[in-house]
Motif scaffolding. Structure first.
Motif, mmCIF file in Angstrom:
data_model
loop_
_atom_site.group_PDB
_atom_site.id
_atom_site.type_symbol
_atom_site.label_atom_id
_atom_site.label_comp_id
_atom_site.label_asym_id
_atom_site.label_seq_id
_atom_site.Cartn_x
_atom_site.Cartn_y
_atom_site.Cartn_z
ATOM 1 N N GLN A 159 11.931 37.588 3.888
ATOM 2 C CA GLN A 159 11.334 38.237 5.048
ATOM 3 C C GLN A 159 11.512 37.373 6.293
ATOM 4 O O GLN A 159 11.898 37.847 7.361
ATOM 5 N N THR A 160 11.256 36.072 6.148
ATOM 6 C CA THR A 160 11.387 35.162 7.279
ATOM 7 C C THR A 160 12.843 35.054 7.726
ATOM 8 O O THR A 160 13.145 35.032 8.922
ATOM 9 N N PHE A 161 13.746 34.992 6.764
ATOM 10 C CA PHE A 161 15.176 34.937 7.093
ATOM 11 C C PHE A 161 15.618 36.233 7.777
ATOM 12 O O PHE A 161 16.360 36.200 8.768
ATOM 13 N N GLY A 162 15.142 37.369 7.265
ATOM 14 C CA GLY A 162 15.514 38.660 7.840
ATOM 15 C C GLY A 162 14.980 38.850 9.245
ATOM 16 O O GLY A 162 15.656 39.430 10.106
ATOM 17 N N VAL A 163 13.773 38.342 9.500
ATOM 18 C CA VAL A 163 13.189 38.440 10.842
ATOM 19 C C VAL A 163 13.982 37.594 11.834
ATOM 20 O O VAL A 163 14.132 37.942 13.006
ATOM 21 N N GLY A 164 14.515 36.460 11.347
ATOM 22 C CA GLY A 164 15.227 35.545 12.232
ATOM 23 C C GLY A 164 16.691 35.862 12.432
ATOM 24 O O GLY A 164 17.359 35.237 13.252
ATOM 25 N N THR A 165 17.227 36.817 11.687
ATOM 26 C CA THR A 165 18.632 37.214 11.834
ATOM 27 C C THR A 165 18.702 38.709 12.110
ATOM 28 O O THR A 165 17.898 39.478 11.586
ATOM 29 N N HIS A 166 19.672 39.106 12.908
ATOM 30 C CA HIS A 166 19.740 40.498 13.333
ATOM 31 C C HIS A 166 21.171 41.020 13.244
ATOM 32 O O HIS A 166 22.138 40.247 13.282
ATOM 33 N N ALA A 167 21.272 42.330 13.177
ATOM 34 C CA ALA A 167 22.578 42.960 13.014
ATOM 35 C C ALA A 167 23.473 42.786 14.234
ATOM 36 O O ALA A 167 24.698 42.868 14.129
ATOM 37 N N GLU A 168 22.864 42.530 15.397
ATOM 38 C CA GLU A 168 23.694 42.416 16.605
ATOM 39 C C GLU A 168 24.326 41.035 16.737
ATOM 40 O O GLU A 168 25.212 40.835 17.567
ATOM 41 N N MET A 169 23.863 40.064 15.936
ATOM 42 C CA MET A 169 24.352 38.694 16.088
ATOM 43 C C MET A 169 25.862 38.561 15.885
ATOM 44 O O MET A 169 26.546 37.996 16.734
ATOM 45 N N PRO A 170 26.426 39.063 14.771
ATOM 46 C CA PRO A 170 27.885 38.937 14.623
ATOM 47 C C PRO A 170 28.655 39.729 15.669
ATOM 48 O O PRO A 170 29.747 39.328 16.079
ATOM 49 N N VAL A 171 28.068 40.846 16.125
ATOM 50 C CA VAL A 171 28.750 41.661 17.136
ATOM 51 C C VAL A 171 28.774 40.927 18.474
ATOM 52 O O VAL A 171 29.822 40.803 19.117
ATOM 53 N N SER A 172 27.608 40.419 18.898
ATOM 54 C CA SER A 172 27.546 39.719 20.183
ATOM 55 C C SER A 172 28.336 38.414 20.144
ATOM 56 O O SER A 172 28.990 38.038 21.119
ATOM 57 N N LEU A 173 28.298 37.725 18.996
ATOM 58 C CA LEU A 173 29.033 36.471 18.872
ATOM 59 C C LEU A 173 30.535 36.713 18.929
ATOM 60 O O LEU A 173 31.270 35.954 19.578
ATOM 61 N N SER A 174 30.997 37.763 18.268
ATOM 62 C CA SER A 174 32.424 38.090 18.307
ATOM 63 C C SER A 174 32.874 38.370 19.734
ATOM 64 O O SER A 174 33.945 37.927 20.158
ATOM 65 N N GLY A 175 32.038 39.096 20.481
ATOM 66 C CA GLY A 175 32.373 39.382 21.869
ATOM 67 C C GLY A 175 32.418 38.126 22.723
ATOM 68 O O GLY A 175 33.300 37.976 23.571
ATOM 69 N N ALA A 176 31.465 37.214 22.485
ATOM 70 C CA ALA A 176 31.442 35.967 23.255
ATOM 71 C C ALA A 176 32.650 35.094 22.927
ATOM 72 O O ALA A 176 33.262 34.501 23.824
ATOM 73 N N VAL A 177 33.003 34.989 21.635
ATOM 74 C CA VAL A 177 34.168 34.190 21.242
ATOM 75 C C VAL A 177 35.440 34.796 21.807
ATOM 76 O O VAL A 177 36.350 34.085 22.240
ATOM 77 N N TYR A 178 35.514 36.116 21.831
ATOM 78 C CA TYR A 178 36.679 36.794 22.405
ATOM 79 C C TYR A 178 36.823 36.459 23.887
ATOM 80 O O TYR A 178 37.931 36.283 24.396
ATOM 81 N N SER A 179 35.688 36.326 24.575
ATOM 82 C CA SER A 179 35.723 36.073 26.021
ATOM 83 C C SER A 179 35.912 34.598 26.354
ATOM 84 O O SER A 179 36.673 34.255 27.267
ATOM 85 N N PHE A 180 35.221 33.688 25.608
ATOM 86 C CA PHE A 180 35.185 32.279 25.990
ATOM 87 C C PHE A 180 35.912 31.355 25.017
ATOM 88 O O PHE A 180 36.098 30.175 25.314
ATOM 89 N N GLY A 181 36.291 31.859 23.851
ATOM 90 C CA GLY A 181 36.922 31.000 22.856
ATOM 91 C C GLY A 181 35.914 30.450 21.864
ATOM 92 O O GLY A 181 34.755 30.877 21.817
ATOM 93 N N MET A 182 36.335 29.455 21.083
ATOM 94 C CA MET A 182 35.526 28.931 19.993
ATOM 95 C C MET A 182 34.220 28.298 20.471
ATOM 96 O O MET A 182 33.249 28.205 19.717
ATOM 97 N N SER A 183 34.170 27.853 21.708
ATOM 98 C CA SER A 183 32.949 27.215 22.208
ATOM 99 C C SER A 183 31.750 28.157 22.182
ATOM 100 O O SER A 183 30.600 27.704 22.119
ATOM 101 N N ALA A 184 32.006 29.460 22.203
ATOM 102 C CA ALA A 184 30.909 30.429 22.182
ATOM 103 C C ALA A 184 30.168 30.417 20.849
ATOM 104 O O ALA A 184 29.106 31.048 20.740
ATOM 105 N N ILE A 185 30.699 29.706 19.839
ATOM 106 C CA ILE A 185 29.995 29.602 18.566
ATOM 107 C C ILE A 185 28.612 28.991 18.744
ATOM 108 O O ILE A 185 27.702 29.188 17.930
ATOM 109 N N TRP A 186 28.414 28.252 19.848
ATOM 110 C CA TRP A 186 27.111 27.631 20.101
ATOM 111 C C TRP A 186 26.025 28.653 20.385
ATOM 112 O O TRP A 186 24.837 28.324 20.319
ATOM 113 N N TYR A 187 26.404 29.886 20.696
ATOM 114 C CA TYR A 187 25.395 30.935 20.847
ATOM 115 C C TYR A 187 24.606 31.104 19.554
ATOM 116 O O TYR A 187 23.444 31.523 19.576
ATOM 117 N N GLN A 188 25.242 30.796 18.404
ATOM 118 C CA GLN A 188 24.552 30.829 17.124
ATOM 119 C C GLN A 188 24.345 29.443 16.527
ATOM 120 O O GLN A 188 23.366 29.212 15.820
#
Length: 247
Positions: free
Chosen positions: A50-79
């Motif tokens: 429950q705690t893990f599920g509350v702290g992780t969300h379905a939009e995370m891989p989507v938003s992270l992929s978009g950030a990496v696409y825009s800024f490169g590997m450094s955007a991995i720090w968003y997660q």
């Protein structure tokens, strides 16, 4: 990318499982304590999930992929900021369990009074509206591509919303905890399954370096994601553990 028959079986089974969880949980709900807190009968495994599920969300891989696409590997720090915030997250989890409050707004009221609690409740509504809208829109866009663009994104948003509203409203926190257990397991398991498939699709690190400019592989960039930005992301993540209403 089109779903194969086996993919459809897996997706439908998953969605049916969520609905079934809501129905089964609803039969166990007898009073408000059960509905809102599961009568505090969750075991350690369910609480961790429950705690893990509350702290992780379905939009995370989507938003992270978009950030990496825009800024490169450094955007991995968003997660990756969560690497530093995670210890605090797990330390606070048992404390939150023991405060005997249902929502963060109640804790705000205990500490700062009803006026601040009311203001925080307005913030919570805005937070959830934006958060859930982002999750649904991101998930729907991915499904829209996987389904061969035969079903509109907004239609998929409505379908997803109906499913999660149904099991959560009907089954209460018990259904939510069960679904978080299932989704937390799938999130970890499928992430590791995805890595070899992804490497194969891009031709490994050598294939990526042939396709992308070298600055995309830097873990820090002066303009977008530098050391100061990473520090502030980490602080924001630690504060967010306490401040966000879904805790």
């Amino acid at each position: 990318m089109i779903l194969a028959p086996l993919d459809w079986v897996i997706v439908v089974t998953y969605l049916v499982s969520l609905v079934a969880m809501g129905i089964i949980a609803s039969r166990r709900v007898k009073d408000t304590k059960n509905y809102f807190l599961g009568k505090r009968h969750f075991g350690k495994l369910i609480m961790i999930a429950q705690t893990f599920g509350v702290g992780t969300h379905a939009e995370m891989p989507v938003s992270l992929s978009g950030a990496v696409y825009s800024f490169g590997m450094s955007a991995i720090w968003y997660q990756w900021k969560n690497l530093f915030a995670t210890p605090f997250y797990w330390i606070m989890a048992p404390i939150f369990r023991r405060v005997r409050r249902t929502t963060t707004a109640e804790m705000i009221e205990d500490r700062y009074g009803a006026g601040m609690s009311g203001l925080y409740t307005l913030f919570a509504f805005a937070f959830f509206i934006i958060g859930m809208a982002s999750m649904l829109k991101g998930a729907a866009k991915v499904l829209h591509q996987m389904l061969g663009a035969n079903i509109g994104t907004n239609t998929l948003v409505l379908v997803l919303a109906v499913i999660f509203v149904f099991y959560s409203v009907v089954g209460g926190l018990l259904a939510s905890a069960w679904s978080n257990f299932l989704q937390g397991f799938l999130l970890i398991f499928l992430s590791f399954m995805l890595l070899p498939l992804g490497w194969g699709a891009v031709g490994g690190l050598a294939g990526m370096k042939q396709t992308l400019p070298l600055h995309n592989f830097s873990l820090a960039t002066p303009k977008e994601v530098g050391p100061w930005f990473i520090v502030m992301l980490t602080i924001n993540g630690i504060v967010g553990i306490m401040a966000q209403p879904h805790g």
